[in-house]
Design a protein around this motif. Sequence first.
Motif, PDB file in Angstrom:
ATOM      1  N   LEU A 314       0.801  -1.230   0.000  1.00 55.01           N
ATOM      2  CA  LEU A 314       0.000   0.000   0.000  1.00 55.01           C
ATOM      3  C   LEU A 314       0.831   1.276   0.000  1.00 55.01           C
ATOM      4  CD1 LEU A 314      -2.590  -1.168   2.680  1.00 55.01           C
ATOM      5  CD2 LEU A 314      -2.898  -1.166   0.207  1.00 55.01           C
ATOM      6  N   GLY A 315       2.089   1.181   0.406  1.00 54.82           N
ATOM      7  CA  GLY A 315       2.900   2.382   0.535  1.00 54.82           C
ATOM      8  C   GLY A 315       3.187   3.050  -0.800  1.00 54.82           C
ATOM      9  N   GLN A 319       9.266   7.350   1.585  1.00 61.44           N
ATOM     10  CA  GLN A 319       9.730   6.759   2.843  1.00 61.44           C
ATOM     11  C   GLN A 319       9.156   5.361   3.033  1.00 61.44           C
ATOM     12  OE1 GLN A 319       9.368   9.297   6.245  1.00 61.44           O
ATOM     13  NE2 GLN A 319       9.871   7.691   7.707  1.00 61.44           N
ATOM     14  N   ALA A 320       7.856   5.203   2.731  1.00 66.51           N
ATOM     15  CA  ALA A 320       7.223   3.888   2.885  1.00 66.51           C
ATOM     16  C   ALA A 320       7.849   2.860   1.945  1.00 66.51           C
ATOM     17  CB  ALA A 320       5.723   3.999   2.623  1.00 66.51           C
ATOM     18  N   LYS A 321       8.106   3.258   0.704  1.00 66.15           N
ATOM     19  CA  LYS A 321       8.711   2.337  -0.257  1.00 66.15           C
ATOM     20  C   LYS A 321      10.127   1.953   0.163  1.00 66.15           C
ATOM     21  CE  LYS A 321       6.032   3.834  -4.312  1.00 66.15           C
ATOM     22  NZ  LYS A 321       6.090   4.505  -5.634  1.00 66.15           N
ATOM     23  N   ALA A 322      10.864   2.929   0.650  1.00 65.88           N
ATOM     24  CA  ALA A 322      12.247   2.654   1.056  1.00 65.88           C
ATOM     25  C   ALA A 322      12.292   1.706   2.251  1.00 65.88           C
ATOM     26  CB  ALA A 322      12.961   3.968   1.398  1.00 65.88           C
ATOM     27  N   ILE A 323      11.436   1.952   3.252  1.00 69.34           N
ATOM     28  CA  ILE A 323      11.424   1.101   4.443  1.00 69.34           C
ATOM     29  C   ILE A 323      10.915  -0.289   4.117  1.00 69.34           C
ATOM     30  CG2 ILE A 323      10.406   0.790   6.734  1.00 69.34           C
ATOM     31  CD1 ILE A 323      12.590   2.907   6.584  1.00 69.34           C
ATOM     32  N   MET A 347       7.299   5.097  19.387  1.00 65.03           N
ATOM     33  CA  MET A 347       6.728   6.411  19.692  1.00 65.03           C
ATOM     34  C   MET A 347       5.952   7.002  18.512  1.00 65.03           C
ATOM     35  SD  MET A 347       7.392   6.854  22.844  1.00 65.03           S
ATOM     36  CE  MET A 347       6.969   8.582  23.092  1.00 65.03           C
ATOM     37  N   ASN A 348       5.469   6.151  17.626  1.00 65.96           N
ATOM     38  CA  ASN A 348       4.689   6.600  16.477  1.00 65.96           C
ATOM     39  C   ASN A 348       3.214   6.508  16.848  1.00 65.96           C
ATOM     40  OD1 ASN A 348       3.387   6.934  13.975  1.00 65.96           O
ATOM     41  ND2 ASN A 348       5.118   6.031  12.872  1.00 65.96           N
ATOM     42  N   THR A 349       2.626   7.631  17.209  1.00 67.22           N
ATOM     43  CA  THR A 349       1.246   7.627  17.729  1.00 67.22           C
ATOM     44  C   THR A 349       0.224   7.180  16.683  1.00 67.22           C
ATOM     45  OG1 THR A 349       1.104   9.994  17.198  1.00 67.22           O
ATOM     46  CG2 THR A 349       1.710   9.404  19.451  1.00 67.22           C
ATOM     47  N   THR A 350       0.555   7.299  15.401  1.00 67.56           N
ATOM     48  CA  THR A 350      -0.364   6.849  14.356  1.00 67.56           C
ATOM     49  C   THR A 350      -0.558   5.336  14.393  1.00 67.56           C
ATOM     50  OG1 THR A 350       0.380   8.683  12.961  1.00 67.56           O
ATOM     51  CG2 THR A 350      -0.808   6.895  11.868  1.00 67.56           C
ATOM     52  N   LEU A 351       0.476   4.634  14.842  1.00 64.02           N
ATOM     53  CA  LEU A 351       0.456   3.169  14.822  1.00 64.02           C
ATOM     54  C   LEU A 351       0.256   2.545  16.198  1.00 64.02           C
ATOM     55  CD1 LEU A 351       3.451   2.533  12.372  1.00 64.02           C
ATOM     56  CD2 LEU A 351       1.023   2.755  11.809  1.00 64.02           C
ATOM     57  N   VAL A 352       0.033   3.362  17.225  1.00 68.34           N
ATOM     58  CA  VAL A 352       0.000   2.834  18.586  1.00 68.34           C
ATOM     59  C   VAL A 352      -1.093   1.786  18.785  1.00 68.34           C
ATOM     60  CG1 VAL A 352      -1.445   4.757  19.420  1.00 68.34           C
ATOM     61  CG2 VAL A 352      -0.057   3.440  21.038  1.00 68.34           C
ATOM     62  N   ILE A 353      -2.268   1.991  18.205  1.00 66.35           N
ATOM     63  CA  ILE A 353      -3.385   1.063  18.429  1.00 66.35           C
ATOM     64  C   ILE A 353      -3.105  -0.309  17.796  1.00 66.35           C
ATOM     65  CG2 ILE A 353      -5.828   0.607  17.957  1.00 66.35           C
ATOM     66  CD1 ILE A 353      -6.321   3.610  18.280  1.00 66.35           C
ATOM     67  N   PRO A 354      -2.805  -0.383  16.491  1.00 66.38           N
ATOM     68  CA  PRO A 354      -2.549  -1.723  15.931  1.00 66.38           C
ATOM     69  C   PRO A 354      -1.300  -2.370  16.517  1.00 66.38           C
ATOM     70  CG  PRO A 354      -1.977  -0.027  14.334  1.00 66.38           C
ATOM     71  CD  PRO A 354      -2.696   0.661  15.453  1.00 66.38           C
ATOM     72  N   LYS A 421      -2.360   3.061   5.599  1.00 62.18           N
ATOM     73  CA  LYS A 421      -2.806   4.101   4.656  1.00 62.18           C
ATOM     74  C   LYS A 421      -2.712   5.482   5.286  1.00 62.18           C
ATOM     75  CE  LYS A 421      -5.970   1.487   1.675  1.00 62.18           C
ATOM     76  NZ  LYS A 421      -7.391   1.344   1.229  1.00 62.18           N
ATOM     77  N   LEU A 422      -3.131   5.594   6.538  1.00 60.35           N
ATOM     78  CA  LEU A 422      -3.075   6.879   7.235  1.00 60.35           C
ATOM     79  C   LEU A 422      -1.632   7.353   7.385  1.00 60.35           C
ATOM     80  CD1 LEU A 422      -4.510   9.132   8.793  1.00 60.35           C
ATOM     81  CD2 LEU A 422      -4.386   7.692  10.844  1.00 60.35           C
ATOM     82  N   LEU A 423      -0.743   6.441   7.760  1.00 61.30           N
ATOM     83  CA  LEU A 423       0.662   6.810   7.919  1.00 61.30           C
ATOM     84  C   LEU A 423       1.270   7.208   6.574  1.00 61.30           C
ATOM     85  CD1 LEU A 423       3.118   6.853   9.899  1.00 61.30           C
ATOM     86  CD2 LEU A 423       3.639   4.550   9.068  1.00 61.30           C
ATOM     87  N   ASP A 424       0.945   6.456   5.522  1.00 62.85           N
ATOM     88  CA  ASP A 424       1.485   6.766   4.199  1.00 62.85           C
ATOM     89  C   ASP A 424       0.990   8.120   3.710  1.00 62.85           C
ATOM     90  OD1 ASP A 424       3.043   5.895   1.888  1.00 62.85           O
ATOM     91  OD2 ASP A 424       1.124   5.773   0.849  1.00 62.85           O
ATOM     92  N   LYS A 425      -0.256   8.434   4.027  1.00 62.66           N
ATOM     93  CA  LYS A 425      -0.809   9.750   3.658  1.00 62.66           C
ATOM     94  C   LYS A 425      -0.033  10.874   4.343  1.00 62.66           C
ATOM     95  CE  LYS A 425      -5.142  12.365   3.657  1.00 62.66           C
ATOM     96  NZ  LYS A 425      -6.582  12.367   4.074  1.00 62.66           N
TER      97      LYS A 425
END
Length: 432
Positions: A314-315, A319-323, A347-354, A421-425
């Motif tokens: 989905l990235g 940055q998403a493609k590189a990682i 410490m990435n608050t976007t991903l804390v829940i999953p 998707k949210l992080l990639d956005k």
Amino acid sequence: MNSFMEKLEGILNKYLMPVADNLNKNKIMTAIKDGMMCSLPVTLIASVALILSNFPFLSNYAPGIDAVLKKIFSSINPVTLGLLAIYIIIGTARSYSKNKNIDPMYGIMCALASFLLVTPFSTVTDVIVDGEVIKNATVSNIIPTNVLGASGVFPALIITFISISVLAYLEHKKFTIKMPDSVPDNIAKPFLAIIPIGGAILVALAIRLVFEITPFGTLQNCIDTVITKPFLSLGNNIWVFLFIIFVCQVLWFFGIHGTNLVLNTVWQPIALVAMAANLEAFSAGQPLPYVLTAAFTCFTGQAKLSEIVALSVLGKSKQAKAISKLSLVPALFNIHEPFVFGLPVIMNTTLVIPWMIVESLQAGLAYFLVVLTGAVPIFQAPWTCPPIIQQLIATNFNPWSVVITIATFALGFVLWVPFIKLLDKQYLENEK
């Protein structure tokens, strides 16, 4: 959100971290971890031998080859899993002796002698005399093999710590035979150890005599009833296991190695004993007594592959493609650090829940499907085995293991999609 995360981090640092740090630095816990890890080659060798001597479907299609393999490899199990407690004593005693600043060689000798002293040299079993079966006969001058295998691990650990503690105390208090300085070290050292080892053996003898007058009869029977069975039941509780995974993920989110601090320290020693019990049962053709053993991690250790594949698919940001390119191949071999630290997840608050929840859900689904299908992991395959291969090896090539692996991967992938998707956005907006 940031304020909440700061408060949560503060609570963890104040209350949880000191406990985890003390557990990680504790001499006894360190010795147990070292002893269990030292026994890993033995359990892996036993696993390979059991696979070869019980190769699936071979008895149906090539019974002659199956019989030959059984004859060749069946003798490995008694000297590996059958003596597991002895191997764990050696590893644990070596580590604990070093922490107590005594010679590891004498620590190992002392622990082994003390363990054998509290071990019964008789057993009650059925015997055949002149072709006649005598039930419940007492056979003397033998060591029951069950007290040297998986069921003997906890007694072995307890006696190891007691005996080496006595040895270290007497040695550090100078209750030793001091030889003149002119005597060579290789002669003086054994004399220094005579009184401390003798003291430890007397303590072991006292323990043996005390338990002989109790209803338990032996230390092993007491520990098996009071400690081993309750601990194994606790370690085999799915809710306890899911909570441990959750705590590990919380610690990882703050950059703390939760696997080492919690899973490997608290759960892994119990899980290894449970796995050894399963291996013994499998070798004897009996039902497997436990599900959540060290082998079960074949269904949980590669859970992070779901989010890494989701990022790769989905990235769209640079940055998403590189990682994803950097992380995908290592993740196939159960190495996730490039993703965890490179994305980063920490410490990435976007991903804390999953991050905190999904892996526990995957483990819960895997447990449910294992119980439903009977595809219980028996062997602990090398942790770097790729997915599907690892699960097939662990379950003795049970095809349901493939279904379970795909199902847990799919669950993780679906749950991670909206957050990826949210992080990639966010990354795309930053790259404009």
